[in-house]
Design an enzyme around this catalytic site. Structure first.
Site, PDB file in Angstrom:
ATOM      1  N   GLU A  10      38.419  38.549  40.745  1.00  0.00           N
ATOM      2  CA  GLU A  10      37.455  39.627  40.962  1.00  0.00           C
ATOM      3  C   GLU A  10      38.299  40.868  41.222  1.00  0.00           C
ATOM      4  O   GLU A  10      39.395  40.779  41.782  1.00  0.00           O
ATOM      5  CB  GLU A  10      36.536  39.327  42.146  1.00  0.00           C
ATOM      6  CG  GLU A  10      35.738  38.024  42.013  1.00  0.00           C
ATOM      7  CD  GLU A  10      34.958  37.883  40.700  1.00  0.00           C
ATOM      8  OE1 GLU A  10      34.480  38.919  40.190  1.00  0.00           O
ATOM      9  OE2 GLU A  10      34.855  36.762  40.179  1.00  0.00           O
ATOM     10  N   HIS A 145      30.207  34.898  39.779  1.00  0.00           N
ATOM     11  CA  HIS A 145      30.955  36.132  40.023  1.00  0.00           C
ATOM     12  C   HIS A 145      31.822  36.073  41.268  1.00  0.00           C
ATOM     13  O   HIS A 145      32.192  37.103  41.815  1.00  0.00           O
ATOM     14  CB  HIS A 145      30.049  37.357  40.051  1.00  0.00           C
ATOM     15  CG  HIS A 145      29.296  37.537  38.759  1.00  0.00           C
ATOM     16  ND1 HIS A 145      29.933  37.735  37.558  1.00  0.00           N
ATOM     17  CD2 HIS A 145      27.969  37.515  38.484  1.00  0.00           C
ATOM     18  CE1 HIS A 145      29.028  37.835  36.600  1.00  0.00           C
ATOM     19  NE2 HIS A 145      27.830  37.697  37.131  1.00  0.00           N
TER      20      HIS A 145
END
Ligand SMILES: [Zn+2]
Length: 468
Positions: A10, A145
């Protein structure tokens, strides 16, 4: 099968040189044994709100996390000696490579992209994003995510593949996808990691400062590598491979920008191996006069033309002779009068030579009215007509993160901020050029007039502007 490292990151944005990693997740697979590891990373920069929302990783969460450099031993331990497997591998690889570079480490790995892998094994499917893979293969998603959850999905995908494909099939596909493309001996291997998969122009240089070749593509990396692949072996490509010493490129917002820059660079630099676009000595056009003017059409050269303003221009030619040749062959095909077109020297009255051979329909002797002759001439030329510029002033064409600024068919340059647009407008007007006209006239429908205030959704200035 070689050991694999499934990795997902990320980040605080999408550009490895500017943005930072906020979380790393790695799952290693060695001889059937899976091991997971992940850590938040303090990016030493703030995470924009929309990315906080997307990933759920907030500035607060990373405030006390370790710095990337503190995690380097852990990360390298998991990546070294394994194939770097990621979904959109260039993204994650780019970030890891750049982050290690900041710490003085030159990292290189064999990468395997699971988007490409999925495309290769399931060519009938249209979508290959992670959500599609989850759905298609019944993968079990944890928190989407987040780094480890997404790395876990890629690992699950891989395990599904090992269930449904024979080992030798999978092995062959992986070998194909991880093969390093061949490069000419004089080019550094780093080039493979650096070439962007973006639209733009690329320049091949030999020993000196003038390029050997300038090309353009929707995907710079793919196109550059295709020059050196084993199955393209024309004499020209061979010569290129032998002479090339370095490669340079300019990213553009899209294809039109790439075409315009290519045309400008080829003309400016005259690379030895470019064949097209090289000759552009001058521009001539045919100007259509009125029915009672003598002659009804004349050849004019660039200095006398204002393409875009005049709406009676026909054809763009490299020389006056070429313009005359074209006019003559049109006249002969249509039975027009060469004398009324100024193409027959000598007598200014009586029948022209072609009329005596019954090839002119007789506008010279009144068998056909001058108006009818003029009308037929206009129709015959119509397919060559130069479009008049449809705007009051300059116009812009938005492509990706840049705008192309155009005025009366002349490409002024590309800009990534309002200030740069102003600079271009003040920097003077390049000469009209027929290659640019051809490119621009096809996309004029997508242009918007440049009026008082610009709609400027382009975001912050990124990189230097290449204005030619
Ligand atoms: Zn005649």
């Amino acid at each position: 099968m070689q050991a694999l490292a499934f990795i997902d990151l990320e980040t605080s944005g999408s550009t490895p040189t500017q943005d930072r990693i906020t979380e790393v997740g790695i799952i290693t697979l060695d001889a059937g044994r899976l091991q997971s590891w992940s850590s938040l990373v303090n990016p030493q920069t703030s995470i924009p709100p929309f990315i906080e929302n997307l990933t759920g990783i907030t500035n607060e969460m990373v405030a006390d996390a370790p710095l990337f450099e503190d995690l380097i031993p852990e990360i390298l331990d998991r990546l070294m000696g394994r194939i770097f497997v990621a979904h959109n591998a260039r993204f994650d690889y780019g970030f890891i490579k750049q982050s290690l570079k900041r710490a003085g480490i030159d990292f290189r790995a064999t990468t395997l992209c699971t988007v490409k892998l999925s495309r290769k094994l399931f060519p009938e499917e249209r979508k290959h994003n992670l959500d599609s893979l989850v759905q298609r293969h019944g993968l079990v998603a944890q928190t989407r995510h987040r780094a480890l959850a997404d790395a876990d999905l890629i690992a699950q995908f891989w395990l599904k593949l090992t269930d449904s494909f024979a080992p030798e099939v999978l092995e062959r596909v992986v070998t194909e996808l991880t093969a390093r493309p061949s490069l000419p001996t004089h080019l550094g291997i780093d080039l493979l990691d650096e070439l962007p998969e973006k639209p733009g122009v690329y320049l091949f240089y030999g020993e000196n400062d003038l390029p050997l070749y300038v090309g353009k593509s929707k995907n710079i990396r793919e196109r550059v590598l295709s020059h050196f692949s084993a199955d393209v072996r024309s004499a020209r490509e061979l010569s290129l491979s032998q002479q090339i010493r370095r490669v340079d490129w300019i990213e553009t917002g899209g294809e039109v920008g790439a075409l315009l820059r290519e045309a400008a660079l080829v003309k400016q630099l005259q690379p030895t191996l470019n064949r097209q676009l090289r000759l552009n000595r001058g521009v001539c056009s045919l100007v259509l006069g009125g029915a009672h003017e003598d002659p009804q059409a004349v050849v004019r050269s660039a200095q006398e033309l204002d393409p875009g303003r005049q709406d009676t221009l026909y054809g763009l030619f490299e020389s006056g002779a070429e313009a005359q040749r074209t006019l003559r062959s049109i006249a002969e095909a249509e039975g027009l009068c060469l004398r009324l077109l100024g193409l027959e020297r000598g007598r200014s009255e009586g029948p022209c030579f072609a009329h005596q051979l019954k090839r002119c329909r007789g506008a010279c002797v009144g068998d056909e009215s001058r108006e009818m002759h003029h009308l037929r001439l206009t129709l015959a030329l119509s397919r060559l007509k130069i479009r008049s510029w449809p705007f009051e002033g300059p116009a812009t064409l938005k492509e990706g993160d840049e705008v192309l600024v155009v005025d009366r068919w002349v490409y002024l340059g590309s800009a990534r901020s309002e200030g740069e647009v102003m600079d271009l407008l003040e920097s003077g007007r390049p000469q009209f050029d027929k290659d640019s006209y051809r490119i621009l006239s096809k996309v004029v429908g997508r242009m918007t007039p440049l009026t008082g205030s610009l709609d400027w959704p382009l975001g912050p200035l990124r990189g230097a502007v290449e204005s030619l």
